[in-house]
Design a protein around this motif. Sequence first.
Motif, short mmCIF file in Angstrom:
data_model
loop_
_atom_site.label_atom_id
_atom_site.label_comp_id
_atom_site.label_asym_id
_atom_site.label_seq_id
_atom_site.Cartn_x
_atom_site.Cartn_y
_atom_site.Cartn_z
N ARG A 107 0.82 -1.22 0.00
CA ARG A 107 0.00 0.00 0.00
C ARG A 107 0.85 1.27 0.00
O ARG A 107 0.38 2.34 0.39
CB ARG A 107 -0.97 -0.02 1.18
CG ARG A 107 -1.78 -1.31 1.15
CD ARG A 107 -3.15 -1.22 1.66
NE ARG A 107 -3.89 -2.40 1.17
CZ ARG A 107 -4.95 -2.92 1.76
NH1 ARG A 107 -5.42 -2.36 2.85
NH2 ARG A 107 -5.56 -3.95 1.24
N SER A 108 2.10 1.13 -0.41
CA SER A 108 3.01 2.27 -0.51
C SER A 108 3.09 3.09 0.78
O SER A 108 3.28 4.30 0.75
CB SER A 108 2.62 3.18 -1.69
OG SER A 108 2.68 2.46 -2.90
N CYS A 157 -8.44 7.91 -2.99
CA CYS A 157 -7.10 7.64 -3.50
C CYS A 157 -6.02 8.05 -2.52
O CYS A 157 -6.02 9.19 -2.03
CB CYS A 157 -6.91 8.38 -4.83
SG CYS A 157 -8.24 8.06 -6.00
N PHE A 158 -5.12 7.14 -2.26
CA PHE A 158 -4.01 7.37 -1.34
C PHE A 158 -2.70 7.41 -2.12
O PHE A 158 -2.48 6.58 -3.01
CB PHE A 158 -3.96 6.28 -0.27
CG PHE A 158 -5.10 6.34 0.71
CD1 PHE A 158 -4.91 6.88 1.98
CD2 PHE A 158 -6.38 5.89 0.38
CE1 PHE A 158 -5.95 6.95 2.90
CE2 PHE A 158 -7.43 5.96 1.28
CZ PHE A 158 -7.21 6.50 2.55
N TRP A 159 -1.83 8.35 -1.74
CA TRP A 159 -0.54 8.56 -2.42
C TRP A 159 0.56 8.33 -1.39
O TRP A 159 0.57 9.00 -0.35
CB TRP A 159 -0.50 9.99 -2.93
CG TRP A 159 0.75 10.45 -3.60
CD1 TRP A 159 1.10 10.26 -4.90
CD2 TRP A 159 1.78 11.27 -3.02
NE1 TRP A 159 2.30 10.89 -5.16
CE2 TRP A 159 2.74 11.51 -4.03
CE3 TRP A 159 2.00 11.80 -1.74
CZ2 TRP A 159 3.89 12.27 -3.80
CZ3 TRP A 159 3.14 12.55 -1.51
CH2 TRP A 159 4.07 12.78 -2.54
N ASN A 160 1.43 7.41 -1.65
CA ASN A 160 2.41 6.99 -0.63
C ASN A 160 1.73 6.78 0.73
O ASN A 160 2.25 7.17 1.77
CB ASN A 160 3.56 8.01 -0.51
CG ASN A 160 4.60 7.83 -1.62
OD1 ASN A 160 4.49 6.91 -2.44
ND2 ASN A 160 5.60 8.69 -1.66
N GLY A 161 0.54 6.21 0.69
CA GLY A 161 -0.15 5.84 1.91
C GLY A 161 -1.02 6.91 2.54
O GLY A 161 -1.71 6.66 3.53
N ASP A 181 4.54 7.31 -5.68
CA ASP A 181 4.69 8.67 -6.22
C ASP A 181 5.04 8.72 -7.71
O ASP A 181 5.43 9.77 -8.21
CB ASP A 181 5.66 9.50 -5.38
CG ASP A 181 7.07 8.97 -5.45
OD1 ASP A 181 7.27 7.91 -6.07
OD2 ASP A 181 7.98 9.60 -4.89
N THR A 182 4.90 7.60 -8.41
CA THR A 182 4.96 7.67 -9.87
C THR A 182 3.80 8.51 -10.38
O THR A 182 3.91 9.16 -11.42
CB THR A 182 4.82 6.25 -10.48
OG1 THR A 182 5.54 5.35 -9.67
CG2 THR A 182 5.33 6.21 -11.90
N TYR A 183 2.71 8.46 -9.66
CA TYR A 183 1.56 9.28 -10.00
C TYR A 183 1.71 10.60 -9.26
O TYR A 183 1.86 10.61 -8.04
CB TYR A 183 0.26 8.57 -9.63
CG TYR A 183 0.12 7.27 -10.39
CD1 TYR A 183 -0.51 7.24 -11.63
CD2 TYR A 183 0.67 6.09 -9.89
CE1 TYR A 183 -0.60 6.06 -12.35
CE2 TYR A 183 0.60 4.90 -10.60
CZ TYR A 183 -0.04 4.89 -11.83
OH TYR A 183 -0.11 3.74 -12.54
N PHE A 219 -4.54 14.72 -7.28
CA PHE A 219 -3.62 14.08 -8.20
C PHE A 219 -3.60 14.89 -9.50
O PHE A 219 -4.61 15.50 -9.87
CB PHE A 219 -4.10 12.67 -8.52
CG PHE A 219 -3.64 11.63 -7.54
CD1 PHE A 219 -2.41 11.02 -7.69
CD2 PHE A 219 -4.45 11.25 -6.49
CE1 PHE A 219 -1.99 10.04 -6.78
CE2 PHE A 219 -4.04 10.28 -5.58
CZ PHE A 219 -2.80 9.68 -5.73
N MET A 220 -2.49 14.85 -10.20
CA MET A 220 -2.38 15.58 -11.46
C MET A 220 -3.20 14.91 -12.55
O MET A 220 -3.98 15.55 -13.23
CB MET A 220 -0.92 15.63 -11.92
CG MET A 220 0.03 16.14 -10.89
SD MET A 220 0.13 17.91 -10.94
CE MET A 220 1.01 18.11 -12.48
N ASP A 221 -2.98 13.64 -12.74
CA ASP A 221 -3.62 12.99 -13.88
C ASP A 221 -3.84 11.50 -13.62
O ASP A 221 -3.76 10.69 -14.52
CB ASP A 221 -2.78 13.19 -15.14
CG ASP A 221 -1.33 12.80 -14.91
OD1 ASP A 221 -1.01 12.28 -13.82
OD2 ASP A 221 -0.52 12.99 -15.83
N LEU A 222 -4.12 11.16 -12.37
CA LEU A 222 -4.30 9.75 -12.01
C LEU A 222 -5.38 9.10 -12.84
O LEU A 222 -5.17 8.04 -13.45
CB LEU A 222 -4.64 9.65 -10.52
CG LEU A 222 -4.87 8.23 -9.98
CD1 LEU A 222 -3.61 7.40 -10.10
CD2 LEU A 222 -5.34 8.26 -8.53
#
Lengths: 585, 585
Positions: B220-221, B471-475, B514-516, B525-528
């Motif tokens: 889950r990053s 949506c979760f980004w790096n957790g 964080d690739t997204y 998010f920019m463009d998830l």
Amino acid sequence: MLSPSVSLKRGGGRGGRGGHCKSVKVCDCRHENAGVQEKLLKSGPDFNDFLNELHKEFSIQSHETFVVSTTDRAVLDYDTFAALEDGSTLYLFRREDQALPTAREETITFQPHYDTLIQSGTYEYYASNDKNSFPYALAELIDNSLSATAKNPGVRTIEIRMLFDETLGKPAVIVLDNGCGMTSKQLNNWAVYRLSKFLRDDSKSASKDEKYVRPDHVPRSLNSDISYFGVGGKQAIFYIGNSVRMITKPVGSPDVHEMVMSKADFEEKERNNEDIYKGTIKNRKPGDSSHVKKNGESFLRDLIAEESGKESFTAVVMTGVLPDHITFLKDDFSVWTRELTHIYHYYIHGVNGNDLRRSSTNSDQSSKIDIQVTLREKPNKLPRVLNLREVEDDMQTLYINATADTFEFHVSSAVGSGRVEGLIRYHPFLYDRETYPEEPDTMLAPVDDESDDNESGDLQQARGKRPVFECFWNGRLIPYTTIPEFEWCALPKGNSKLPAECYSRFSGVLFTNDTYKVSTNKLTFMDLELKLKSSESIFTRVVNGQRQRVNIKSEFNKWLQNCHDKLDKQTKFLRFKEIITRPDV
Amino acid sequence: MLSPSVSLKRGGGRGGRGGHCKSVKVCDCRHENAGVQEKLLKSGPDFNDFLNELHKEFSIQSHETFVVSTTDRAVLDYDTFAALEDGSTLYLFRREDQALPTAREETITFQPHYDTLIQSGTYEYYASNDKNSFPYALAELIDNSLSATAKNPGVRTIEIRMLFDETLGKPAVIVLDNGCGMTSKQLNNWAVYRLSKFLRDDSKSASKDEKYVRPDHVPRSLNSDISYFGVGGKQAIFYIGNSVRMITKPVGSPDVHEMVMSKADFEEKERNNEDIYKGTIKNRKPGDSSHVKKNGESFLRDLIAEESGKESFTAVVMTGVLPDHITFLKDDFSVWTRELTHIYHYYIHGVNGNDLRRSSTNSDQSSKIDIQVTLREKPNKLPRVLNLREVEDDMQTLYINATADTFEFHVSSAVGSGRVEGLIRYHPFLYDRETYPEEPDTMLAPVDDESDDNESGDLQQARGKRPVFECFWNGRLIPYTTIPEFEWCALPKGNSKLPAECYSRFSGVLFTNDTYKVSTNKLTFMDLELKLKSSESIFTRVVNGQRQRVNIKSEFNKWLQNCHDKLDKQTKFLRFKEIITRPDV
Ligand SMILES: Nc1ncnc2c1ncn2[C@@H]1O[C@H](COP(=O)(O)OP(=O)(O)OP(=O)(O)O)[C@@H](O)[C@H]1O
Ligand SMILES: Nc1ncnc2c1ncn2[C@@H]1O[C@H](COP(=O)(O)OP(=O)(O)OP(=O)(O)O)[C@@H](O)[C@H]1O
Ligand SMILES: [Mg+2]
Ligand SMILES: [Mg+2]
């Protein structure tokens, strides 16, 4: 107090044995309960030289153990001493982990990194709603040109030139206007990130302060006063490319001022340990392109050749344009020009917008605004040329020309100078179809199974789930903020005399002034909806420019009823009558 | 080349007749076809002194007409000369509007205005969706503390202290963690706006470069690597208040480093014409509060007293807290603590989240994260104390505990290291009601006629129009980005074997690394969505941690069918049977 530990690399060291002489400040912290003695030491470039000097200066006994460290407690050895910057501060301790006898202060600098400028736009204009956000970046430069041309006596011309013909030099995007231009002081201020008009002192002479004055109210807040934060131009430029040349001539000056800012420049200054935010402004004669490189930038020489005879102008010349942008600009010419027209609809067409059914255009406009787009690709291909006034499929044009009746209103807030003009347009049902306009993108796009808004049936529902109001700020569209509806124009919860469809047959526009705040990228309002829906906001109907003290809800419903009765032409299937055979088919 | 026209006020002028001596550079531009002669002139403070000197130095004839102007062509007279800064560049012309014989360059500086820091957050965390965005600003500081405590051997403690008891000093918000702390160099770097970890050289000694290394993939990053742009802390701090004191002690150092940055400081430096970005770091013993003012800041002395014995820590002490924020923090304690719990749900509760039905909590977590909130108001009122782990009504807790079955999947992109873990949770219909959880806010809010989402009937529709995925980004939750659905989990357009309601009985979560990319304020998010819906993204079902090469759409529908058959307990009305009279009621 200690002097900088993060310090100048170019110290006045006097050379010694091949390397450089080092000059460092040493604080003697050995005696926890005594004061701290500070001395400036100069020694040879070698750690041994330094140690000798240290022993002498601080009378260190030969049997004594001690440690020399940086202010960050990194213990010094041969290597770290060699890497030490001249002018650093060092501590002399008895042991590595000894506490500081007294608090010490070190001076630091923390100038913002140049990515503040370079990266400012990258995350500001992100793709959203599946839309390419390039038009919104470009809009920042048009905003600036609108502000600059606000007081033009004649036609206000804004030219957007996309030069992708590689025979004329590297790809470039140019925004050129015939506005007031900038003095060299103003050009310097342009470059200062976050120096907004509210903070600036742009006056020519230092003695008189020209403070910013908020413009008077004009219909639909078309006041051309769209500069706000002191960031827009820089954000847009470095979103579009990686280098900009600003060329400008202020009214009444015989000189042209020119300034280049680029990512490569910043990087070079960083490598060379130079002042990052130092630059030069070139002052020169109009038409003088002697500084332009002989090959590779012929478009620049052409541009400079146009200068002669111009009273004033500003050109923003962007290069290093991202290939993705070039592809989009070429392939989706109609998309981005339509979006720009949408944003500036009322600046281009005047307060009443682009009503194609009127015989004459808004000739009463005091000053005309021409936004002219040119795109050059291959040398043998004709350039694409478009005046945004010619665009006829931007959403506002579609709404206006599908309007059968309008309902005007006004919102004022109890406190402050907040004022909003509002307009609702009725798009009737005619014979066999709704006349509520569709987004051109949606019309053209192939039917997309994955899209959520395209559920079958929706297209028949006029506005469907879409919000009612588009919102303009100082006359310019804020594209990502819409207001779904207000309580008084929503489908009533209980019984309604009117068919429910009528409530989805109107579109709306709101025009606010800058009392309502927008985000720095001008993509969204901060709290427009919250403010408008608060009890502080008072709605009044406007008829023939007069505000009326009436109940807006019942007025609106009367108006809607009237629209439905008079304008909707529904062909109703009543009952089966007969079968007609048409022998002529 | 000319030297600065925008120049130092502190010139080494030698005094003369009451005022200061002026030193200016004059370029003789009288002769259009000759070169330009440059001279440094020193004169008395009076314009007459200067004119005398000018006549002498440039051999101006007594009958000759000439004009002296600034580089902006402001003609010099007694007043403007008096106001001129020492070191300025002046032009000598024959007439006012004479062209420049040759191009001249002037040096300028364009350091970003300090509003770059002060204002950065103001427009970043704007109110949206009727929500107060304070929690999202605070989250930036928790992000930093999560990063800093990532390598803690024991419990990771993050304390948020809201000190609104005026008897202890002015209102303050403190975020305190037991993380790695910062060296004085790192603290200096902290202050540099936009200096991200990707650009930084934080190593202790100048010789070895510690370049940033991307962390390995973890489930889950949840990698605690949430610093990205080099702006978050500063943005959050000046959104919350107008002054910050950073207090930090790095691991292994006996010293505490302290630095103050405030709006008032910046303004004072501007007034005094001092270097805006110069500051000081205080190095001192832990527990040494001798520099704190005797009255008005007793909370600061208490905080410093806690330092002794701590291996390392960082405290962010914000003052000048906006009154609106204080009101919100006091009045809506449960709202903002719930929102924070929502954001950090998986950091607080571990990969499986807060499953209240399990007997034991995630005791297998290698390191425990405590986020502890304290709010003090009146001296005689007990402080409110809450460990975010105790919150049981954040959305993720509600979803998890209303889950009857789950469907796991994985998204990988053909290119790059993009990977997303996905989870869908089924919330069945039980007897007389949907178990799909409601937002606590909506539940508590009085029925609101003006709200658009509350249309009658909607509440009965489980998810209704709401999007499926958070949506979760790096957790960490990115609060303003949701994904409505994917094609494979949407209600099929044609006939479906399953009742349509089933398709609104599930919620979902996506975990990306964080690739997204996310926006600088970490709100979107920019463009998830764009990326996930592109053909590059490959969806695979995951069963027991194993990816399966199957058609996700049919797998999902099979799973959903199964959920419906086994889990939905619908009481169906079949037909009228009889009337029962219950005499006991
Ligand atoms: N085309 C132009 N003509 C004349 N002056 C200009 C032009 N473009 C920019 N400027 C000047 O440079 C300043 C900075 O522009 P920039 O777009 O970076 O910020 P801003 O317009 O002040 O604020 P915002 O962030 O709202 O765009 C402007 O305020 C204006 O004074
Ligand atoms: N609590 C803390 N403990 C240790 N170091 C910290 C702490 N807070 C900040 N820092 C350091 O200061 C740097 C700057 O923090 P800041 O939040 O301003 O930007 P960032 O975290 O690098 O990027 P972002 O814009 O994504 O937040 C961090 O990268 C980190 O090195
Ligand atoms: Mg602007
Ligand atoms: Mg951060």
